[in-house]
Write a protein that holds these residues in place. Sequence first.
Motif, PDB file in Angstrom:
ATOM      1  N   GLN A  44      44.891  22.144 -40.812  1.00  0.00           N
ATOM      2  CA  GLN A  44      44.212  22.108 -39.515  1.00  0.00           C
ATOM      3  C   GLN A  44      43.103  21.047 -39.535  1.00  0.00           C
ATOM      4  O   GLN A  44      42.374  20.909 -40.525  1.00  0.00           O
ATOM      5  N   TRP A  45      42.969  20.330 -38.450  1.00  0.00           N
ATOM      6  CA  TRP A  45      42.047  19.194 -38.392  1.00  0.00           C
ATOM      7  C   TRP A  45      40.614  19.569 -38.730  1.00  0.00           C
ATOM      8  O   TRP A  45      39.885  18.758 -39.289  1.00  0.00           O
ATOM      9  N   ILE A  46      40.207  20.777 -38.436  1.00  0.00           N
ATOM     10  CA  ILE A  46      38.810  21.166 -38.696  1.00  0.00           C
ATOM     11  C   ILE A  46      38.485  21.139 -40.194  1.00  0.00           C
ATOM     12  O   ILE A  46      37.331  21.061 -40.594  1.00  0.00           O
ATOM     13  N   HIS A  47      39.544  21.149 -41.017  1.00  0.00           N
ATOM     14  CA  HIS A  47      39.364  21.091 -42.470  1.00  0.00           C
ATOM     15  C   HIS A  47      39.551  19.675 -43.027  1.00  0.00           C
ATOM     16  O   HIS A  47      38.807  19.275 -43.922  1.00  0.00           O
ATOM     17  N   VAL A  48      40.532  18.937 -42.502  1.00  0.00           N
ATOM     18  CA  VAL A  48      40.948  17.706 -43.185  1.00  0.00           C
ATOM     19  C   VAL A  48      40.693  16.405 -42.428  1.00  0.00           C
ATOM     20  O   VAL A  48      40.745  15.340 -43.030  1.00  0.00           O
ATOM     21  N   ASP A  49      40.422  16.467 -41.158  1.00  0.00           N
ATOM     22  CA  ASP A  49      40.167  15.242 -40.382  1.00  0.00           C
ATOM     23  C   ASP A  49      38.659  15.063 -40.239  1.00  0.00           C
ATOM     24  O   ASP A  49      38.026  15.582 -39.313  1.00  0.00           O
ATOM     25  N   VAL A  50      38.084  14.319 -41.159  1.00  0.00           N
ATOM     26  CA  VAL A  50      36.632  14.192 -41.260  1.00  0.00           C
ATOM     27  C   VAL A  50      36.027  13.639 -39.969  1.00  0.00           C
ATOM     28  O   VAL A  50      35.059  14.207 -39.437  1.00  0.00           O
ATOM     29  N   GLU A  51      36.560  12.555 -39.468  1.00  0.00           N
ATOM     30  CA  GLU A  51      35.981  11.930 -38.267  1.00  0.00           C
ATOM     31  C   GLU A  51      36.103  12.831 -37.043  1.00  0.00           C
ATOM     32  O   GLU A  51      35.146  12.965 -36.267  1.00  0.00           O
ATOM     33  N   ARG A  52      37.256  13.438 -36.856  1.00  0.00           N
ATOM     34  CA  ARG A  52      37.429  14.337 -35.705  1.00  0.00           C
ATOM     35  C   ARG A  52      36.507  15.551 -35.828  1.00  0.00           C
ATOM     36  O   ARG A  52      35.909  15.979 -34.842  1.00  0.00           O
ATOM     37  N   PHE A  59      30.685  22.582 -35.763  1.00  0.00           N
ATOM     38  CA  PHE A  59      29.915  22.557 -37.001  1.00  0.00           C
ATOM     39  C   PHE A  59      29.457  21.154 -37.378  1.00  0.00           C
ATOM     40  O   PHE A  59      28.669  20.989 -38.297  1.00  0.00           O
ATOM     41  N   GLY A  60      29.977  20.136 -36.711  1.00  0.00           N
ATOM     42  CA  GLY A  60      29.560  18.760 -36.951  1.00  0.00           C
ATOM     43  C   GLY A  60      30.068  18.148 -38.232  1.00  0.00           C
ATOM     44  O   GLY A  60      29.629  17.071 -38.631  1.00  0.00           O
ATOM     45  N   ALA A  61      30.991  18.828 -38.879  1.00  0.00           N
ATOM     46  CA  ALA A  61      31.548  18.357 -40.149  1.00  0.00           C
ATOM     47  C   ALA A  61      32.795  19.172 -40.448  1.00  0.00           C
ATOM     48  O   ALA A  61      32.979  20.256 -39.889  1.00  0.00           O
ATOM     49  N   PRO A  62      33.640  18.693 -41.361  1.00  0.00           N
ATOM     50  CA  PRO A  62      34.759  19.522 -41.795  1.00  0.00           C
ATOM     51  C   PRO A  62      34.240  20.770 -42.508  1.00  0.00           C
ATOM     52  O   PRO A  62      33.153  20.740 -43.115  1.00  0.00           O
TER      53      PRO A  62
END
Length: 153
Positions: A44-52, A59-62
């Motif tokens: 899931q992007w919230i874990h692995v897509d740093v820029e997104r 949370f402003g970060a992964p």
Amino acid sequence: MKATRFTGIADAKARLGQELGLSDWMLIDQERINAFAEVTGDRQWIHVDVERAKRESPFGAPIAHGYLTLSLLAKFANECISVDGIKLAVNYGLNRVRFASPVKAGSRVRARFVLAEVDDIPGGAQLVWQAVIEIEGGDKPACAAEMVTRWYF
């Protein structure tokens, strides 16, 4: 805190209600989060897509996977608890797991263990530990769970 050494079941029963372990701090970096994502298939992007995650996440970060955080209990318990004369120790399950606060990439976590229950079982004992994973500088824990283990002698 050094590892708490138990000499057997009676020793464990004598320590009910006591904090018996505080692990070392462990860095949860993006590399560890990515590796967990690959192993579990949870990308899931919230874990692995740093820029997104920086742009779109609340949370402003992964953040680390909750199950990554939870899985560290075994490592932390091994740092904190040792038992003389044991043949086998196994994870038996978990009770009441909660993820109270996200672990942002780059954070450090550690665990505390309080022995809550000790029950005799054939060949050993079943123990329930109140485990809390703290985030360095955080006001709420990352995870709180009752960890159930069995010791066989």
